[in-house]
Scaffold this active site. Structure first.
Site, PDB file in Angstrom:
ATOM      1  N   ARG A  43      39.842  -6.322 -30.385  1.00 45.33           N
ATOM      2  CA  ARG A  43      39.360  -4.975 -30.054  1.00 45.33           C
ATOM      3  C   ARG A  43      38.072  -4.946 -30.526  1.00 45.33           C
ATOM      4  NH1 ARG A  43      40.626  -1.702 -33.577  1.00 45.33           N
ATOM      5  NH2 ARG A  43      42.847  -2.122 -33.771  1.00 45.33           N
ATOM      6  N   TYR A  45      30.538  13.183 -10.610  1.00 42.16           N
ATOM      7  CA  TYR A  45      31.802  12.833 -10.261  1.00 42.16           C
ATOM      8  C   TYR A  45      32.937  13.778 -10.801  1.00 42.16           C
ATOM      9  CZ  TYR A  45      35.949   9.652 -10.655  1.00 42.16           C
ATOM     10  OH  TYR A  45      36.989   9.205 -10.780  1.00 42.16           O
ATOM     11  N   ASP A  76      24.057   8.568 -16.101  1.00 41.13           N
ATOM     12  CA  ASP A  76      25.006   7.746 -15.474  1.00 41.13           C
ATOM     13  C   ASP A  76      24.309   7.202 -14.256  1.00 41.13           C
ATOM     14  OD1 ASP A  76      27.142   7.068 -13.798  1.00 41.13           O
ATOM     15  OD2 ASP A  76      28.357   8.761 -14.176  1.00 41.13           O
ATOM     16  N   LYS A 133      32.210  -0.425 -10.098  1.00 39.31           N
ATOM     17  CA  LYS A 133      31.371  -0.092  -8.895  1.00 39.31           C
ATOM     18  C   LYS A 133      30.345  -1.511  -8.652  1.00 39.31           C
ATOM     19  CE  LYS A 133      33.869   3.515  -8.653  1.00 39.31           C
ATOM     20  NZ  LYS A 133      33.866   3.973 -10.141  1.00 39.31           N
TER      21      LYS A 133
HETATM   22  O1  P1T Z   1      36.496   5.097 -12.374  1.00 37.88           O
HETATM   23  P1  P1T Z   1      35.766   4.898 -13.855  1.00 37.88           P
HETATM   24  O2  P1T Z   1      35.237   3.383 -13.928  1.00 37.88           O
HETATM   25  O3  P1T Z   1      36.390   5.299 -15.120  1.00 37.88           O
HETATM   26  O4  P1T Z   1      34.331   5.365 -13.607  1.00 37.88           O
HETATM   27  C1  P1T Z   1      34.085   6.902 -13.667  1.00 37.88           C
HETATM   28  C2  P1T Z   1      32.807   7.312 -12.883  1.00 37.88           C
HETATM   29  C3  P1T Z   1      31.831   7.692 -13.593  1.00 37.88           C
HETATM   30  N1  P1T Z   1      30.730   8.084 -13.025  1.00 37.88           N
HETATM   31  C4  P1T Z   1      30.577   8.031 -11.558  1.00 37.88           C
HETATM   32  C5  P1T Z   1      29.207   8.305 -10.977  1.00 37.88           C
HETATM   33  C6  P1T Z   1      31.607   7.556 -10.778  1.00 37.88           C
HETATM   34  O5  P1T Z   1      31.348   7.458  -9.526  1.00 37.88           O
HETATM   35  C7  P1T Z   1      32.875   7.150 -11.431  1.00 37.88           C
HETATM   36  C8  P1T Z   1      33.871   6.931 -10.660  1.00 37.88           C
HETATM   37  N2  P1T Z   1      33.893   7.308  -9.431  1.00 37.88           N
HETATM   38  C9  P1T Z   1      34.857   7.090  -8.341  1.00 37.88           C
HETATM   39  C10 P1T Z   1      35.957   6.462  -8.586  1.00 37.88           C
HETATM   40  C11 P1T Z   1      34.509   7.502  -7.408  1.00 37.88           C
HETATM   41  O6  P1T Z   1      35.177   6.887  -5.971  1.00 37.88           O
HETATM   42  O7  P1T Z   1      33.659   8.322  -6.893  1.00 37.88           O
END
Ligand code: P1T
Length: 380
Positions: free
Chosen positions: A46, A98, A170, A195
């Site tokens: 961890r 998001y 972000d 992503k």
């Molecule tokens: O899904 P996760 O890895 O927890 O990330 C969240 C997140 C944060 N910031 C942005 C700009 C994002 O697009 C996302 C996650 N977005 C999607 C799952 C989507 O389909 O837009």
């Protein structure tokens, strides 16, 4: 070192015990100690893991930062950043972002006494109006999800510096290949690694990169103390994905441009949101701070009923209807009912997330095939 070389080499070196060129997956929860506290730098996974370390170094190098930290998801990374704050502290955030980020801000951290102001950050006067002596953090998402608005990172950082307010960006949609927020004055850059960085739709992960040692120490403390860490197998997959980030992004951008232009000329399409168009309201800022304009595109239909959008989404064959983005394969989504359903309808519609809005994550396939698929789905 140039970006492509960093993408292949940064953070990784042959494994000291075997010479393995690829960082091994150190699938272990713990490490032997010779005597209590006498060990090789690793105690418990961890806290530290060699595969995760390699990825953290790689991400820091790509963002031109000093320290990288990875988390179990993008939201876990956001969670750690907001835990830097105390009850009563205020955050100014982009109003188009998001849906999950909006949800953790409103439905988790507001309950702990942190106050969020969602504003149109394309207008710096709005930020100045929202700043109070309690403002601790400005949260930027750019380009925004899903409306593809662009925020001037350097201008916001200059304004924030006057009042010693931290700025977090972000950078999920742009990736460090297209945009490096730390170089523009941001304190924190955050990613949904799920992503483009992972790039193959096979991992959920988040990341934070910072320059400041004290900030890093606190975030590393939170990473360990709260425990939302990814496993070494996922770290390995992302290390592998990163090696082709620059190649993939070039193709995403090229295909994005071809598809944005096709959509703009299609009779069934109303508006196309893509920062590469000269008529995009923030095109000049995108051109200033981004190397290229990316493969994320949103558009509305002339027939603005929900059913019309659903009918198009159901006809796609190559574009898969799915949450997420940034993988090699093309995806389509319906923000109002999928990624942004957690934002109340009236809030969502204020920023343009209408029922007929469709979002595309354009992959790296051959553009001609993607256009054929769009023609089938849209008609004509
Ligand atoms: O899904 P996760 O890895 O927890 O990330 C969240 C997140 C944060 N910031 C942005 C700009 C994002 O697009 C996302 C996650 N977005 C999607 C799952 C989507 O389909 O837009």
């Amino acid at each position: 070192m140039k970006f492509g070389t960093q993408a292949v080499h940064a953070g990784v070196s042959p494994d000291p015990s075997t010479g393995a060129i690829m960082t091994p997956i150190y699938q272990t929860s713990t490490y032997v100690q010779e005597s209590p506290g006498k060990h090789k730098g690793y105690e418990y996974s961890r806290t530290q893991n060699p595969t995760r370390d390699a990825l953290q170094h790689s991400l820091a190098a790509l963002e031109n930062g000093k320290h990288g930290l990875v988390f179990a998801s993008g939201l876990a990374a956001i969670d750690a950043i907001i835990k830097l704050l105390k009850p009563g502290d205020e955050v100014i955030s982009t109003n188009d972002l998001y849906g999950g980020t909006y949800r953790i801000f409103k439905k988790v951290f507001e309950g702990f006494g942190i106050v969020f102001h969602f504003i149109n950050m394309q207008d710096t006067a709005e930020i100045e109006k929202a700043v109070s002596e309690k403002t601790r953090l400005i949260w930027i998402e750019t380009p925004t999800n899903p409306m593809m608005n662009v925020v001037d990172i350097a201008a916001v950082c200059q304004l924030a510096a006057k009042s010693k307010i931290m700025v977090a960006v972000d950078n999920t949609f742009a990736t460090p290949y297209l945009q490096r927020p730390l170089d523009m004055g941001a304190d924190i850059v955050m990613h949904s690694v799920t992503k483009y960085l992972g790039g193959h739709s096979d991992v959920v992960m988040g990341a934070i990169v910072v320059n400041d040692n004290v900030l890093h120490e606190r975030l590393a403390f939170l990473q360990n103390a709260c425990g939302a860490v990814p496993g070494p197998q996922d770290a390995f997959l992302v290390l592998r994905g990163i090696k082709t980030l620059h190649l993939r992004m070039d193709r995403h951008c090229l295909n994005g441009k071809i598809i944005a232009e096709f959509l703009r000329s299609h009779p069934a399409v109303d508006k196309v949101y893509w920062p590469g168009f000269s008529e995009h309201p923030n095109h000049h800022i995108a051109a200033k701070q981004m190397k290229d304009f990316g493969g994320m595109i949103s558009f509305t239909l002339k027939d603005d009923r929900l059913e019309a959008a659903f009918a198009v989404l159901e006809k796609f064959e190559l574009f898969s209807l799915a949450e997420s983005l940034g993988g090699v394969e093309s995806l389509c989504g319906h923000p109002a009912s999928m990624t942004h359903a957690s934002i109340p309808k009236e809030e969502r519609e204020k920023t343009g997330v209408k029922d007929s809005l469709i979002r595309l994550s354009v992959g790296i396939e051959d553009a001609e095939d993607l256009i054929e698929d769009l023609k089938k789905a849209l008609g004509g």
